[in-house]
Design a protein around this motif. Structure first.
Motif, mmCIF file in Angstrom:
data_model
loop_
_atom_site.group_PDB
_atom_site.id
_atom_site.type_symbol
_atom_site.label_atom_id
_atom_site.label_comp_id
_atom_site.label_asym_id
_atom_site.label_seq_id
_atom_site.Cartn_x
_atom_site.Cartn_y
_atom_site.Cartn_z
ATOM 1 N N LEU A 121 0.843 -1.184 0.000
ATOM 2 C CA LEU A 121 0.000 0.000 0.000
ATOM 3 C C LEU A 121 0.883 1.240 0.000
ATOM 4 O O LEU A 121 1.476 1.597 1.003
ATOM 5 N N LEU A 122 1.005 1.886 -1.150
ATOM 6 C CA LEU A 122 1.726 3.142 -1.234
ATOM 7 C C LEU A 122 0.692 4.258 -1.207
ATOM 8 O O LEU A 122 -0.411 4.125 -1.724
ATOM 9 N N SER A 123 1.053 5.354 -0.610
ATOM 10 C CA SER A 123 0.117 6.457 -0.394
ATOM 11 C C SER A 123 -0.582 6.887 -1.687
ATOM 12 O O SER A 123 0.021 6.963 -2.754
ATOM 13 N N THR A 124 -1.878 7.154 -1.561
ATOM 14 C CA THR A 124 -2.629 7.718 -2.679
ATOM 15 C C THR A 124 -2.685 9.237 -2.588
ATOM 16 O O THR A 124 -3.488 9.873 -3.253
ATOM 17 N N SER A 125 -1.805 9.827 -1.762
ATOM 18 C CA SER A 125 -1.823 11.281 -1.567
ATOM 19 C C SER A 125 -1.659 12.033 -2.879
ATOM 20 O O SER A 125 -2.326 13.048 -3.117
ATOM 21 N N THR A 126 -0.751 11.560 -3.734
ATOM 22 C CA THR A 126 -0.527 12.250 -5.007
ATOM 23 C C THR A 126 -1.801 12.300 -5.818
ATOM 24 O O THR A 126 -2.148 13.328 -6.413
ATOM 25 N N ASN A 279 -15.005 8.969 -4.840
ATOM 26 C CA ASN A 279 -15.321 7.676 -5.439
ATOM 27 C C ASN A 279 -14.068 7.038 -6.039
ATOM 28 O O ASN A 279 -13.838 5.835 -5.905
ATOM 29 N N ALA A 280 -13.258 7.868 -6.697
ATOM 30 C CA ALA A 280 -12.017 7.357 -7.272
ATOM 31 C C ALA A 280 -11.086 6.843 -6.178
ATOM 32 O O ALA A 280 -10.426 5.807 -6.340
ATOM 33 N N GLU A 281 -11.032 7.562 -5.057
ATOM 34 C CA GLU A 281 -10.192 7.128 -3.944
ATOM 35 C C GLU A 281 -10.616 5.753 -3.443
ATOM 36 O O GLU A 281 -9.777 4.876 -3.201
ATOM 37 N N ARG A 282 -11.921 5.528 -3.307
ATOM 38 C CA ARG A 282 -12.402 4.226 -2.844
ATOM 39 C C ARG A 282 -12.030 3.117 -3.822
ATOM 40 O O ARG A 282 -11.646 2.013 -3.428
ATOM 41 N N ILE A 283 -12.153 3.408 -5.110
ATOM 42 C CA ILE A 283 -11.814 2.411 -6.124
ATOM 43 C C ILE A 283 -10.332 2.064 -6.054
ATOM 44 O O ILE A 283 -9.952 0.883 -6.088
ATOM 45 N N LEU A 284 -9.475 3.071 -5.936
ATOM 46 C CA LEU A 284 -8.035 2.817 -5.912
ATOM 47 C C LEU A 284 -7.606 2.103 -4.632
ATOM 48 O O LEU A 284 -6.757 1.206 -4.674
ATOM 49 N N ILE A 285 -8.181 2.482 -3.486
ATOM 50 C CA ILE A 285 -7.878 1.774 -2.243
ATOM 51 C C ILE A 285 -8.311 0.320 -2.354
ATOM 52 O O ILE A 285 -7.606 -0.602 -1.914
ATOM 53 N N GLY A 286 -9.474 0.088 -2.958
ATOM 54 C CA GLY A 286 -9.929 -1.289 -3.160
ATOM 55 C C GLY A 286 -8.980 -2.084 -4.040
ATOM 56 O O GLY A 286 -8.692 -3.255 -3.772
ATOM 57 N N CYS A 287 -8.467 -1.446 -5.089
ATOM 58 C CA CYS A 287 -7.529 -2.137 -5.980
ATOM 59 C C CYS A 287 -6.195 -2.414 -5.296
ATOM 60 O O CYS A 287 -5.569 -3.452 -5.539
#
Length: 423
Positions: A121-126, A279-287
């Motif tokens: 899990l690398l940060s999705t901050s960017t 919504n995009a954040e949830r999708i990416l965290i799920g992936c």
């Protein structure tokens, strides 16, 4: 009339290890190529050519950074700067951003493949930062802020959550008071990822007290500004059970002068900016959760083939084999839900039921896969050298963040099923 059965082309008769025909061979009209465990994520016949290209490119980068690399980074608590720069060189930090700002101009459907390919899990901050700037920043802000972010010359953190409000974002207490050509920010934030190493911060603060607005969603403003040691900011790292290479922090600030030109969007109307991209954040965290789940399943399958007890591989025992097969099916079901959610997002669909459901299913399926990988390794599952214990610790994150499974169930119950609000 001849039946369809007469014209069906049957696959070659599968033969069991005992030399007998496998009685389950007719479960499908078509034979499925036998997969090696290490190739679990390459058997994806539903991907587009663009998605396959992303998977191949990201896969080549990830091969340079095996599990031992991430174990060492966790133990040293060192940010994976070399990996981050490799992503930046290929433009992957801006996979969904316009190419004129250094991005690749692809969609969330491709970004989700990138997220899934990683075994950590690398940060999705960017992504969280860059998803706001192209839509709401001025042209000058886009050029000034996006290009160094996409190129990896700067890193940014995202600061919304506060210790006394949690998910009740409208009740945040951090304030920004206008004074001429700058704002004075005071307050605190918590669970701010990469604040130790970031040069920029995207921060939400209240510019109008909640008592003076008609709606609680008004009076909130967003700022993208410098973060360095010369500012009246205290950053305290939070010790946590996993994800050691990526710092999480509490941030305290008082009298912090932020230039007015660093405000994104109109003053007092920035809650919509925060909601954009959720919504995009949830999708990416799920992936990202799927990536951990597949990694755990891969190691469990390899170990179960190689580990021999009582004269036979332990994977020959249904008590081992069936849970792993169940995990593969659950991971694939979650992957397909997230793929559908990503396609809908790219097509302009704004409601959140599919993104939330996909994140929920992926987090639960990945957790179960990681837990089974640990148990399937027996005592060695508890040893760091086999890496599955780290997967299990890290996979707890997408079960908790950015929203818990209970919060998602509340959302689905109310918005999809029309049930009364429970809180």
């Amino acid at each position: 009339m001849a039946s369809n059965e007469q014209f069906r082309v049957q696959p070659e008769d599968p033969v069991s290890s005992s030399g007998e025909q496998d009685p389950n061979c007719w479960l499908s009209d078509h034979s499925v190529p036998r997969l090696e465990p290490q190739n679990l994520q390459t058997y994806t016949p539903d991907l587009t050519e663009s998605q396959k290209a992303v998977r191949e490119a990201i896969g080549k980068i990830c091969q340079k950074y095996p599990d031992d690399y991430w174990l060492a980074r966790e133990q040293s608590k060192e940010f994976p700067a070399d990996f981050y720069q490799d992503l930046a060189k290929g433009g992957w930090l801006g996979i969904c951003r316009p190419d004129k700002y250094g991005g690749l101009g692809l969609g969330l459907a491709e970004a989700s493949i990138k997220a899934e390919c990683r075994r950590h899990l690398l940060s999705t901050s960017t992504f969280l930062v860059s998803s706001r700037l192209p839509n709401f920043g001025t042209e000058q802000q886009k050029k000034k802020f996006l290009e160094p972010l996409m190129a990896g010359r700067e890193r940014a953190c995202f600061a919304v959550t506060e210790p006394d409000t949690g998910l009740d974002t409208l009740k945040i207490q951090a304030k920004a008071v206008r004074n001429g050509n700058h704002y004075a920010l005071s307050g605190q934030k918590i669970w701010i990822t990469t604040a130790q190493t970031a040069q920029k911060i995207l921060i939400l603060a209240r510019t109008t007290p909640i008592s003076r607005v008609k709606k609680s969603s008004e009076g909130l403003s967003l700022f993208y500004t410098d973060l360095n040691d010369n500012l009246p900011i205290q950053i305290a790292e939070i010790e946590k059970m996993g994800h050691g290479a990526i710092d999480s922090n509490a941030v305290f600030f008082d009298g912090w002068k932020v230039p007015a030109r660093d405000r994104i969007g109109d003053e007092g109307y920035d809650f919509k900016l925060i909601m954009h991209g959720m919504n995009a954040e949830r999708i990416l965290i799920g992936c990202e959760a799927l990536g951990l789940g597949y990694a755990a399943l891969r190691r469990a399958a390899i170990y179960s083939n190689e580990r021999v007890v009582f004269g036979r591989p332990i994977g020959q025992n249904q008590a081992i084999q069936h849970p792993l097969a169940d995990s593969w099916m659950n991971l694939e079901a979650a992957r397909l839900m997230l793929a559908q959610a990503a396609r809908m997002y790219d097509d302009g669909y704004e409601s959140g039921e599919y993104a939330n459901a996909g994140k929920y299913l992926a987090a639960e399926a990945a957790f179960k896969a990681c837990e089974r990988a640990v148990m399937g390794h027996g005592g060695m599952g508890y040893a760091k050298e086999y890496h599955v214990e780290r997967y299990l610790r890290e996979v707890l994150i997408p079960r908790i963040a950015p929203v818990t499974k209970e919060t998602i169930c509340n959302y689905i119950g109310q918005t999809v099923l029309g049930l009364p609000k429970s809180y």
